[in-house]
Design a protein around this motif. Sequence first.
Motif, PDB file in Angstrom:
ATOM      1  N   GLU A  16      29.146  40.676  21.890  1.00  0.00           N
ATOM      2  CA  GLU A  16      29.895  39.421  21.862  1.00  0.00           C
ATOM      3  C   GLU A  16      31.100  39.465  22.791  1.00  0.00           C
ATOM      4  O   GLU A  16      31.419  38.471  23.463  1.00  0.00           O
ATOM      5  CB  GLU A  16      30.359  39.112  20.430  1.00  0.00           C
ATOM      6  CG  GLU A  16      29.251  38.695  19.484  1.00  0.00           C
ATOM      7  CD  GLU A  16      28.493  39.885  18.922  1.00  0.00           C
ATOM      8  OE1 GLU A  16      28.859  41.045  19.226  1.00  0.00           O
ATOM      9  OE2 GLU A  16      27.542  39.653  18.153  1.00  0.00           O
ATOM     10  N   PRO A  50      24.565  33.233  20.791  1.00  0.00           N
ATOM     11  CA  PRO A  50      25.046  32.910  19.438  1.00  0.00           C
ATOM     12  C   PRO A  50      24.779  31.440  19.115  1.00  0.00           C
ATOM     13  O   PRO A  50      24.599  30.611  20.016  1.00  0.00           O
ATOM     14  CB  PRO A  50      26.552  33.192  19.523  1.00  0.00           C
ATOM     15  CG  PRO A  50      26.721  34.116  20.677  1.00  0.00           C
ATOM     16  CD  PRO A  50      25.650  33.761  21.644  1.00  0.00           C
ATOM     17  N   THR A  51      24.778  31.128  17.834  1.00  0.00           N
ATOM     18  CA  THR A  51      24.422  29.776  17.381  1.00  0.00           C
ATOM     19  C   THR A  51      25.234  28.693  18.074  1.00  0.00           C
ATOM     20  O   THR A  51      24.694  27.664  18.506  1.00  0.00           O
ATOM     21  CB  THR A  51      24.625  29.672  15.861  1.00  0.00           C
ATOM     22  OG1 THR A  51      23.851  30.700  15.216  1.00  0.00           O
ATOM     23  CG2 THR A  51      24.180  28.307  15.362  1.00  0.00           C
ATOM     24  N   HIS A  52      26.539  28.904  18.214  1.00  0.00           N
ATOM     25  CA  HIS A  52      27.409  27.881  18.777  1.00  0.00           C
ATOM     26  C   HIS A  52      27.240  27.718  20.285  1.00  0.00           C
ATOM     27  O   HIS A  52      27.800  26.783  20.868  1.00  0.00           O
ATOM     28  CB  HIS A  52      28.876  28.188  18.453  1.00  0.00           C
ATOM     29  CG  HIS A  52      29.233  27.979  17.019  1.00  0.00           C
ATOM     30  ND1 HIS A  52      28.863  28.871  16.036  1.00  0.00           N
ATOM     31  CD2 HIS A  52      29.905  26.977  16.384  1.00  0.00           C
ATOM     32  CE1 HIS A  52      29.303  28.440  14.867  1.00  0.00           C
ATOM     33  NE2 HIS A  52      29.929  27.295  15.041  1.00  0.00           N
ATOM     34  N   ASP A 107      30.647  32.113  15.114  1.00  0.00           N
ATOM     35  CA  ASP A 107      30.097  32.520  13.820  1.00  0.00           C
ATOM     36  C   ASP A 107      30.994  33.518  13.086  1.00  0.00           C
ATOM     37  O   ASP A 107      30.663  33.941  11.975  1.00  0.00           O
ATOM     38  CB  ASP A 107      28.712  33.159  14.013  1.00  0.00           C
ATOM     39  CG  ASP A 107      27.706  32.178  14.604  1.00  0.00           C
ATOM     40  OD1 ASP A 107      27.866  30.968  14.361  1.00  0.00           O
ATOM     41  OD2 ASP A 107      26.779  32.628  15.295  1.00  0.00           O
ATOM     42  N   SER A 108      32.098  33.884  13.697  1.00  0.00           N
ATOM     43  CA  SER A 108      32.949  34.935  13.128  1.00  0.00           C
ATOM     44  C   SER A 108      34.196  34.407  12.456  1.00  0.00           C
ATOM     45  O   SER A 108      35.069  35.185  12.069  1.00  0.00           O
ATOM     46  CB  SER A 108      33.353  35.921  14.238  1.00  0.00           C
ATOM     47  OG  SER A 108      32.209  36.456  14.864  1.00  0.00           O
TER      48      SER A 108
END
Length: 208
Positions: A16, A50-52, A107-108
């Motif tokens: 990430e 990542p999802t976003h 997501d964090s």
Amino acid sequence: MISGLLPPGVAPWLPELALAAALAWGAGIRLYAVVFLFGLAHKFGWWELPTHLEVLAHPLVLGAAAFMASVELFADKLPLLDSLWDGLHTFVRIPAGAALAAAAFGDSGAAVAVAAALLGGTLTATTHLAKSGTRAAVNTSPEPFSNLLVSAAEDLMVPLGAWLAVSWPLVFLGLLLVFVVLAALAIRLLLRGLRRLTRRTAPGGQGL
């Protein structure tokens, strides 16, 4: 091996970190190209975002990024247009780099995303200022070849950096640290040269 080179707890975040850094750094040089490259990689299953950030693989985003990357590829080769393009994109690249870095950590939690936005925006700003300042200096040369050479180098840097961030994240982050130091030195030299030029062109400052 990686965990031995990094502070405790950082190794799990390495992908990430490299992704966010690559997006923020790339946004300062070729914003549309870096969006297109990572979106395309996710679209074809070469790299999972990542999802976003999955929105980068949407056909509308890919199409818009590809079109704007093509326009930028052309504009960047013409000295006067290049400087105008860089000036206008001061207001585009920096917030975009911050948003992309934040989305990499979406997501964090909000706190991590905000911290990523602050650091990512700073990285994008440093990269953009070093790029635009260096190109402005190169554009003063009467021959066109130096501008074309620097532009072509920038065209290659972004896909190479994206590949390194995905394949060798620790190597990418190490090289990025070197780049940031060199960029900061370049900005300092450019500001010093600008101050000298201002003093010389100011009334009564010809002898300074």
